[in-house]
Scaffold this active site. Sequence first.
Site, short mmCIF file in Angstrom:
data_model
loop_
_atom_site.label_atom_id
_atom_site.label_comp_id
_atom_site.label_asym_id
_atom_site.label_seq_id
_atom_site.Cartn_x
_atom_site.Cartn_y
_atom_site.Cartn_z
N GLU A 258 0.70 -1.14 0.06
CA GLU A 258 -0.03 0.27 -0.06
C GLU A 258 0.76 0.98 0.20
OE1 GLU A 258 -3.16 0.02 -0.55
OE2 GLU A 258 -3.03 -2.53 -0.30
N CYS A 297 -2.81 8.74 2.81
CA CYS A 297 -2.65 8.25 2.00
C CYS A 297 -3.54 8.09 1.22
CB CYS A 297 -2.50 6.13 2.25
SG CYS A 297 -4.02 5.74 2.88
P1 NAP Z 1 8.78 4.83 4.24
O1 NAP Z 1 9.46 6.06 4.42
O2 NAP Z 1 8.47 4.29 2.81
O3 NAP Z 1 8.63 4.26 5.30
C1 NAP Z 1 7.47 2.84 5.50
C2 NAP Z 1 7.89 2.19 6.15
O4 NAP Z 1 8.92 1.51 5.65
C3 NAP Z 1 8.47 2.38 7.62
O5 NAP Z 1 7.83 1.17 9.35
C4 NAP Z 1 10.05 2.29 7.12
O6 NAP Z 1 10.76 2.68 9.01
C5 NAP Z 1 9.98 1.04 6.40
N1 NAP Z 1 11.62 1.17 5.92
C6 NAP Z 1 12.06 1.70 5.62
N2 NAP Z 1 13.39 1.60 5.18
C7 NAP Z 1 13.11 0.26 4.86
C8 NAP Z 1 14.10 -0.72 4.86
N3 NAP Z 1 15.01 -0.70 4.22
N4 NAP Z 1 13.91 -2.76 5.83
C9 NAP Z 1 12.45 -2.39 6.07
N5 NAP Z 1 11.49 -1.36 6.41
C10 NAP Z 1 11.92 -0.01 5.88
O7 NAP Z 1 7.00 5.98 4.02
P2 NAP Z 1 6.13 6.95 5.23
O8 NAP Z 1 7.31 8.25 6.08
O9 NAP Z 1 6.90 6.18 7.39
O10 NAP Z 1 4.88 7.06 4.85
C11 NAP Z 1 4.67 8.31 4.28
C12 NAP Z 1 4.37 7.28 2.74
O11 NAP Z 1 3.51 6.55 3.22
C13 NAP Z 1 3.40 8.35 1.92
O12 NAP Z 1 4.34 8.64 0.17
C14 NAP Z 1 2.16 7.86 1.64
O13 NAP Z 1 1.78 7.84 0.37
C15 NAP Z 1 2.27 6.20 1.66
N6 NAP Z 1 1.15 5.69 2.49
C16 NAP Z 1 0.56 4.69 1.59
C17 NAP Z 1 -0.66 4.21 2.77
C18 NAP Z 1 -2.18 3.31 2.12
O14 NAP Z 1 -2.86 2.78 2.39
N7 NAP Z 1 -1.84 2.69 0.39
C19 NAP Z 1 -1.22 4.85 3.48
C20 NAP Z 1 -0.17 5.52 4.67
C21 NAP Z 1 1.30 6.19 3.80
P3 NAP Z 1 11.86 3.47 9.38
O15 NAP Z 1 10.67 4.70 9.61
O16 NAP Z 1 12.30 3.06 10.55
O17 NAP Z 1 12.07 4.33 8.84
#
Ligand code: NAP
Length: 676
Positions: A258, A297
């Site tokens: 997602e 999102c």
């Molecule tokens: P993100 O930076 O991509 O992080 C998402 C998750 O992935 C976090 O728990 C992060 O942990 C983890 N992560 C990052 N690098 C990783 C790795 N190498 N190995 C394992 N895990 C890793 O996204 P975010 O900033 O938290 O959220 C914002 C984004 O999420 C936006 O683009 C939004 O559109 C999207 N979103 C989508 C939905 C949906 O339902 N489609 C819902 C909410 C948000 P850390 O925080 O510890 O780095």
Amino acid sequence: MPVIAVESFLKGAWVTPAATAVHIRSAINGRVIARSGHAGFDAQAVIDYARLIGGPALREMTFHDRARKLKELALYIRERREVLYELSFDTGGTLSDHKIDVDGGIGTMLVISSKGRRDLPDANICLDGEVEALSRQGSFVGQHIMTPLQGVGVHINAFNFPVWGLMEKLAPCLLAGVPAIVKPATATVQVAEAAFRMMVESGIFPDGAIQFVAGSVGDLLDRLGPQDVVGFTGSAETALKLRSNPSIMRSATRFMSEQDSLNASVLGPDAGPGTVEFDLFSKEVSQEMTARAGQKCTAIRRIMVPEIFAGDVAEAIEARLANVQVGDPHDPATGMGALVNNGQKADVLEKAGLIGSEARLVFGEMNRFAPAGSGMENGAFMPPMLFQCADPDVADHVHRTEAFGPVSTLMGYRDASHAAELVNRGGGSLVSSVITADPDFAAQIARRSAAFNGRLYFNNADSMAESTGHGSPVPHMVHGGPGRAGGGEELGGVRGAFHYMQRTAIQGAPGIIAAVGQTWVPGADRSEPPRHPFRLRMSGLSPGQSITTDAREVTEEDIEHFARFTGDTFYAHMDEDAARANPFFPGRVAHGYLLLSFAAGLFVDPDPGPVLANTGLNNLRFQKPVSPGDSIRATLTVRRMTRRNHDYGEVRWHVCLTNQDDDQVAEYELLTMNAL
Ligand code: NAP
């Protein structure tokens, strides 16, 4: 206020943060509020703990057992939700944002629990669809079944809804019978940890069912195999990195993603200034831009309106945004709090800059929301920003750059086809909304754009009082979108649990299929019950118990009487010549409903007893006409039983009516509620 030491929960024990733990700062004032990060952990041991301890304990239970535990868990957290609200203010959200997160998570778990008890059996195997006839004589049939995967669900969540994200993924995973390892986003990990701690303290789920990693997952993903599932929510960039993991690709580990999405909202051509829909549109757009400071999102990133209304719409949205007070989320008058941290704010402003290279900023000056001396000077505040794009056909960033904050772009469309084309330029979205009272416009957008959206949300004066909102994924319906949005799918009632289960096609003799599916199927052995099955409590019934009634003749007087009594004087029952002229009938025939009524008269045992109510029937087919003078008999067979509560449960019966030549004339599934 002491700094919170965020702990991981691994192999049944809490693990304190390491000296190298990262600092998490308040979104409101930049103060360090928490430390999170472990010193490294044995990922294989954590996975094994889930697979070997949690998984078998969960699979011992039925779907209903697990669904009941989900309800218990949701209610346990509901009792303690004030703690979560309080903790959430430092993530920048207002109380209403916390409610979306916390109450939304609790509500989602409750709905999944209730759907699980209603739509899944009180068993370990779930049937998918009906029996397929694979042979002429019926001695070889097929049935799809679903069983829980025997691995682990790894849930990687985004920062914006730490509690909802935790609960919406855990609910279907645990319902399916699969243990979970949760890795929340670091930016809001202290809130996710508090909710998770409640789950552990409740002791509701067995050891090994849930684990929690605060910090890096290390090499955990490298160790996943074919029975595991990754549920990821976050940015497209992270998703790409994780789904390209060689172990995940080699083992075909399920990867549900997602990710970010350039959601759209379209104003119908019928909904000009002065209409209810026009006001509804500007209201929904401004709400979606400012709720959770646009860090949703599903937030509306692109606003599409008929070209002639563009100026009016811009004015209406600007007027609403001007009324949104930005500032301290503790203040009840605040409509929009801060972004989660200054890193996020910098990222949003950079992306807004890219959008600004193609569109004009019409609202959203960088005012100071935290005046000197307020203690909030270091908070991550920013204004809602509305851009207007004059040439959306040429623009590029507008359709593909997600500024994950209170930023949206208005653009004009020429006609339905152009509106749909612009919607689809998002490359796949979680949701697009269409505000219109024109069914034809709605149908045109659906035909052209449904394939590019996980959800299409239509709203107008008829539905607005009860509609759930553009940005709210509801647990009954699927959440997820194609392409850019990740190609994943979550929620959707028990569909969400199916992502953690394997669908298997079972083929064999009816008796084998009945035993595997714990449900009698035509062709399988029948047995004689010790007495009439209506005299047996549910605990005394078993699939295959069956009785066949005496025969009853259907006379012309019966048909006349039924027709007069009910008023159903359709010609096929009353007029010999007209009936004969019909390609389906040899002459006058009995009403199908008369046959059903006679069948009940033949098979019921009338005295008060364990059968409490007839609650419906499924899959009714009239297969052969019954003429005056024919006689019918009924065969009633127990298909399966499902406990509903401590007192009663549902019994599904197969009913088959045959005539004097043993030809089947009707078949259906009868549902009754029976005392346990
Ligand atoms: P993100 O930076 O991509 O992080 C998402 C998750 O992935 C976090 O728990 C992060 O942990 C983890 N992560 C990052 N690098 C990783 C790795 N190498 N190995 C394992 N895990 C890793 O996204 P975010 O900033 O938290 O959220 C914002 C984004 O999420 C936006 O683009 C939004 O559109 C999207 N979103 C989508 C939905 C949906 O339902 N489609 C819902 C909410 C948000 P850390 O925080 O510890 O780095």
